[in-house]
Write a protein that holds these residues in place. Structure first.
Motif, PDB file in Angstrom:
ATOM      1  N   ASN A 115      -0.423   4.930   1.312  1.00  0.00           N
ATOM      2  CA  ASN A 115      -0.080   3.643   1.931  1.00  0.00           C
ATOM      3  C   ASN A 115      -1.060   3.282   3.042  1.00  0.00           C
ATOM      4  O   ASN A 115      -1.593   4.163   3.726  1.00  0.00           O
ATOM      5  CB  ASN A 115       1.326   3.689   2.543  1.00  0.00           C
ATOM      6  N   VAL A 116      -1.275   1.981   3.210  1.00  0.00           N
ATOM      7  CA  VAL A 116      -2.050   1.466   4.330  1.00  0.00           C
ATOM      8  C   VAL A 116      -1.121   0.633   5.209  1.00  0.00           C
ATOM      9  O   VAL A 116      -0.397  -0.241   4.708  1.00  0.00           O
ATOM     10  CB  VAL A 116      -3.242   0.608   3.857  1.00  0.00           C
ATOM     11  N   ILE A 117      -1.131   0.924   6.497  1.00  0.00           N
ATOM     12  CA  ILE A 117      -0.335   0.186   7.477  1.00  0.00           C
ATOM     13  C   ILE A 117      -1.298  -0.593   8.359  1.00  0.00           C
ATOM     14  O   ILE A 117      -2.210  -0.011   8.954  1.00  0.00           O
ATOM     15  CB  ILE A 117       0.508   1.156   8.334  1.00  0.00           C
ATOM     16  N   HIS A 118      -1.104  -1.886   8.447  1.00  0.00           N
ATOM     17  CA  HIS A 118      -2.007  -2.720   9.240  1.00  0.00           C
ATOM     18  C   HIS A 118      -1.438  -2.994  10.625  1.00  0.00           C
ATOM     19  O   HIS A 118      -0.222  -3.079  10.810  1.00  0.00           O
ATOM     20  CB  HIS A 118      -2.271  -4.045   8.516  1.00  0.00           C
ATOM     21  N   SER A 119      -2.339  -3.110  11.598  1.00  0.00           N
ATOM     22  CA  SER A 119      -1.976  -3.431  12.979  1.00  0.00           C
ATOM     23  C   SER A 119      -0.870  -2.511  13.492  1.00  0.00           C
ATOM     24  O   SER A 119       0.253  -2.923  13.765  1.00  0.00           O
ATOM     25  CB  SER A 119      -1.536  -4.902  13.094  1.00  0.00           C
ATOM     26  N   LEU A 143      -4.003   1.970   9.437  1.00  0.00           N
ATOM     27  CA  LEU A 143      -3.777   3.395   9.230  1.00  0.00           C
ATOM     28  C   LEU A 143      -3.555   3.655   7.746  1.00  0.00           C
ATOM     29  O   LEU A 143      -2.708   3.017   7.116  1.00  0.00           O
ATOM     30  CB  LEU A 143      -2.549   3.854  10.025  1.00  0.00           C
ATOM     31  N   PHE A 144      -4.333   4.571   7.187  1.00  0.00           N
ATOM     32  CA  PHE A 144      -4.145   5.013   5.802  1.00  0.00           C
ATOM     33  C   PHE A 144      -3.506   6.390   5.824  1.00  0.00           C
ATOM     34  O   PHE A 144      -4.003   7.303   6.486  1.00  0.00           O
ATOM     35  CB  PHE A 144      -5.480   5.046   5.061  1.00  0.00           C
ATOM     36  N   VAL A 145      -2.379   6.539   5.122  1.00  0.00           N
ATOM     37  CA  VAL A 145      -1.673   7.819   5.061  1.00  0.00           C
ATOM     38  C   VAL A 145      -1.539   8.232   3.605  1.00  0.00           C
ATOM     39  O   VAL A 145      -1.240   7.411   2.736  1.00  0.00           O
ATOM     40  CB  VAL A 145      -0.290   7.743   5.744  1.00  0.00           C
ATOM     41  N   LEU A 146      -1.753   9.517   3.352  1.00  0.00           N
ATOM     42  CA  LEU A 146      -1.772  10.049   1.991  1.00  0.00           C
ATOM     43  C   LEU A 146      -1.001  11.356   1.934  1.00  0.00           C
ATOM     44  O   LEU A 146      -1.088  12.176   2.859  1.00  0.00           O
ATOM     45  CB  LEU A 146      -3.218  10.295   1.558  1.00  0.00           C
ATOM     46  N   GLU A 147      -0.270  11.560   0.849  1.00  0.00           N
ATOM     47  CA  GLU A 147       0.372  12.834   0.570  1.00  0.00           C
ATOM     48  C   GLU A 147      -0.021  13.252  -0.834  1.00  0.00           C
ATOM     49  O   GLU A 147       0.026  12.439  -1.765  1.00  0.00           O
ATOM     50  CB  GLU A 147       1.895  12.728   0.687  1.00  0.00           C
ATOM     51  N   VAL A 148      -0.433  14.515  -0.996  1.00  0.00           N
ATOM     52  CA  VAL A 148      -0.958  14.972  -2.276  1.00  0.00           C
ATOM     53  C   VAL A 148      -0.520  16.414  -2.551  1.00  0.00           C
ATOM     54  O   VAL A 148      -0.288  17.192  -1.622  1.00  0.00           O
ATOM     55  CB  VAL A 148      -2.501  14.872  -2.293  1.00  0.00           C
ATOM     56  N   GLU A 149      -0.394  16.732  -3.826  1.00  0.00           N
ATOM     57  CA  GLU A 149      -0.062  18.087  -4.269  1.00  0.00           C
ATOM     58  C   GLU A 149      -1.049  18.510  -5.339  1.00  0.00           C
ATOM     59  O   GLU A 149      -1.377  17.704  -6.204  1.00  0.00           O
ATOM     60  CB  GLU A 149       1.362  18.115  -4.837  1.00  0.00           C
ATOM     61  N   PRO A 150      -1.543  19.753  -5.309  1.00  0.00           N
ATOM     62  CA  PRO A 150      -1.393  20.779  -4.282  1.00  0.00           C
ATOM     63  C   PRO A 150      -2.050  20.384  -2.959  1.00  0.00           C
ATOM     64  O   PRO A 150      -2.973  19.570  -2.929  1.00  0.00           O
ATOM     65  CB  PRO A 150      -2.085  22.001  -4.897  1.00  0.00           C
ATOM     66  N   ALA A 151      -1.580  21.012  -1.899  1.00  0.00           N
ATOM     67  CA  ALA A 151      -1.969  20.626  -0.548  1.00  0.00           C
ATOM     68  C   ALA A 151      -3.464  20.694  -0.250  1.00  0.00           C
ATOM     69  O   ALA A 151      -3.969  19.847   0.495  1.00  0.00           O
ATOM     70  CB  ALA A 151      -1.195  21.477   0.463  1.00  0.00           C
ATOM     71  N   PRO A 152      -4.232  21.666  -0.788  1.00  0.00           N
ATOM     72  CA  PRO A 152      -5.649  21.732  -0.421  1.00  0.00           C
ATOM     73  C   PRO A 152      -6.461  20.486  -0.765  1.00  0.00           C
ATOM     74  O   PRO A 152      -7.517  20.262  -0.173  1.00  0.00           O
ATOM     75  CB  PRO A 152      -6.156  22.944  -1.222  1.00  0.00           C
ATOM     76  N   PHE A 153      -5.957  19.662  -1.681  1.00  0.00           N
ATOM     77  CA  PHE A 153      -6.702  18.452  -2.014  1.00  0.00           C
ATOM     78  C   PHE A 153      -6.725  17.445  -0.869  1.00  0.00           C
ATOM     79  O   PHE A 153      -7.528  16.507  -0.886  1.00  0.00           O
ATOM     80  CB  PHE A 153      -6.134  17.813  -3.285  1.00  0.00           C
ATOM     81  N   ALA A 154      -5.875  17.627   0.137  1.00  0.00           N
ATOM     82  CA  ALA A 154      -5.939  16.762   1.315  1.00  0.00           C
ATOM     83  C   ALA A 154      -7.259  16.940   2.042  1.00  0.00           C
ATOM     84  O   ALA A 154      -7.805  15.980   2.607  1.00  0.00           O
ATOM     85  CB  ALA A 154      -4.771  17.056   2.255  1.00  0.00           C
ATOM     86  N   ALA A 155      -7.798  18.153   2.044  1.00  0.00           N
ATOM     87  CA  ALA A 155      -9.088  18.396   2.697  1.00  0.00           C
ATOM     88  C   ALA A 155     -10.210  17.687   1.953  1.00  0.00           C
ATOM     89  O   ALA A 155     -11.109  17.098   2.567  1.00  0.00           O
ATOM     90  CB  ALA A 155      -9.358  19.897   2.769  1.00  0.00           C
ATOM     91  N   LEU A 156     -10.174  17.743   0.627  1.00  0.00           N
ATOM     92  CA  LEU A 156     -11.181  17.038  -0.163  1.00  0.00           C
ATOM     93  C   LEU A 156     -11.088  15.534   0.068  1.00  0.00           C
ATOM     94  O   LEU A 156     -12.104  14.849   0.238  1.00  0.00           O
ATOM     95  CB  LEU A 156     -10.986  17.353  -1.647  1.00  0.00           C
TER      96      LEU A 156
END
Length: 207
Positions: A115-119, A143-156
């Motif tokens: 999701n992207v949250i503006h202002s 603000l861009f927020v992301l949730e991903v599985e498996p967790a290590p892909f957040a680093a990529l």
């Protein structure tokens, strides 16, 4: 513990750590902090304690340094890095081989939420800044927020977002049931970061 009891959930390779991501890892790594420009790799296994055996094999097999080892309720995570991507890849292949694991058994990334949250409201910015280890979220930022599985892909995802867009890396967590990422910037840059992460993670195959 029999090798067959160990499940390798993710192997994530980062060819070149970007400056913000490397600096961020320096604030959360309890081992050897990586430097910008180095290659890094994350590996996640279940059960969590099996990561200790894997760490032993990987560190004895090549010229890599450990930045992070985490054992939590379900999974174990190891991050290693080196100046050369070849050294990182070789060490990981040796570790996977010691467990009898193959690349075909690894999980593809799945985006749980994006999701992207503006202002951003000033109070929400303060809430996020209390838990971040990277850059600040300022009132009025997107603000861009992301949730991903498996967790290590957040680093990529974090590294690719920094590499290809003009954003501030505020926070990312690469261990646990899912990984998450917070980046801030203007409306265009955060939208671009969302698109980059969708492209990288939507390929459907482990990196």
């Amino acid at each position: 513990m029999p090798e067959s009891a160990v499940a390798v959930r993710a192997r994530v390779l980062i060819d070149k750590l970007q400056p913000q991501c490397a600096a961020f890892l320096g604030t959360v790594s309890r081992g050897d902090p990586p430097l910008a420009g180095q290659a890094a790799a994350y590996i996640e296994v279940a059960p969590g304690m099996a990561i200790n055996l894997l760490t032993d094999v990987i560190l004895k097999s090549g010229n890599v340094r450990p930045g992070m080892q985490v054992v939590e309720r379900q999974y174990g995570l190891l991050e290693v890095h080196a100046p050369s991507p070849n050294d990182v890849t070789a060490a990981l292949e040796t570790g996977l081989g010691s467990l009898g694991a193959s690349v075909d058994e690894l999980m593809a990334p799945e985006v749980v939420s994006s999701n992207v949250i503006h202002s951003v409201d000033p109070y929400q910015a303060q809430l996020i800044n209390r838990i971040r280890h990277g850059g600040l979220v300022l009132p009025g930022d997107s603000l861009f927020v992301l949730e991903v599985e498996p967790a290590p892909f957040a680093a990529l995802a974090a590294n690719e977002a920094e590499k290809r867009t003009d954003v501030t890396i505020c926070e990312f967590r690469s261990y646990g049931r899912t990984g998450n990422l917070y980046v801030s910037g203007d409306a265009d840059s955060t939208q671009s970061a969302q698109e980059v992460c969708a492209e990288v993670l939507g390929a459907g195959v482990p990196a």
